[in-house]
Design an enzyme around this catalytic site. Structure first.
Site: not given
Length: 202
Positions: A22-24, A26, A180
């Site tokens: 997912g979100c890199f 994170c 976020y």
């Protein structure tokens, strides 16, 4: 919580693995906390477009995933241990993205060949057994890694202020990242799925 084994004796130099979770931002933030990890770099892999930009990837059509290339000291942590941590830092039962981020670039995957692929497959099997559910995260052949621009590196700890963001005006990147992450429900979802085995969920 999943614990790391004792450091292993090794004369090897550093090694790398590449994962999509997912979100890199994170994934990078999570794995830079792991003892034995030297560096985690946000980027892209798995698609046909060479040296893609963030805008190209998120717009779709490149085939790339958001990934993180993790450089580690094999004398302190193994690929298998990192893969075990990886599965427990994501929702590996979700094939459409991760948390609030939907679409092809946010899908999960591991890119690996040889002994790393065997370690990844063992970690995937263990994750499925632990959850009692199908793990949809694919283990793909290793692919070229393209680092994202400097803007996206170390986002989670940057003091640079954003003139405009989805969470306010002139907010430091580090604060925007925390807002976020919480708003996207990453930690809450991982904690609900993995319980005490979630290594990074707060």
């Amino acid at each position: 919580m999943l614990a790391l084994a004792a450091p292993m004796a090794s004369a090897q130099s550093s090694r790398t693995i590449t994962v999509a979770g997912g979100c890199f931002w994170c994934v990078e933030a999570d794995f830079e906390k792991v003892p034995g990890v030297i560096e985690a770099v946000s980027g892209f892999a798995g698609g046909a477009t060479q040296a893609p930009t963030y805008e190209q990837v998120t717009a779709g059509g490149t085939g790339h995933y958001e990934v993180v290339e993790i450089t580690y000291d094999p004398g302190k942590v193994s690929a298998r241990q990192l893969y075990d941590l990886f599965f427990r830092s994501i929702d590996p039962t979700d094939a459409g993205g991760q948390f609030c981020d939907r679409g092809p670039s946010y899908r999960t995957a591991i890119f690996a060949d040889g002994e790393d692929k065997a370690a990844a497959q063992a970690a995937k099997q263990a994750a499925g057994a632990a959850l009692g559910r199908e793990i949809v995260t694919p283990i793909l052949n290793d692919a070229p890694f393209y680092p994202a621009s400097d803007y996206h590196q170390d986002y989670y700890k940057s003091a640079e202020r954003l003139a405009v963001s989805s969470v306010g005006l002139f907010v430091p990147k580090s604060e925007a990242y925390q807002r976020y992450r919480k708003g996207c429900g990453r930690d809450a979802t991982v904690r609900a799925l993995w319980g005490d085995d979630a290594p990074f969920a707060k």
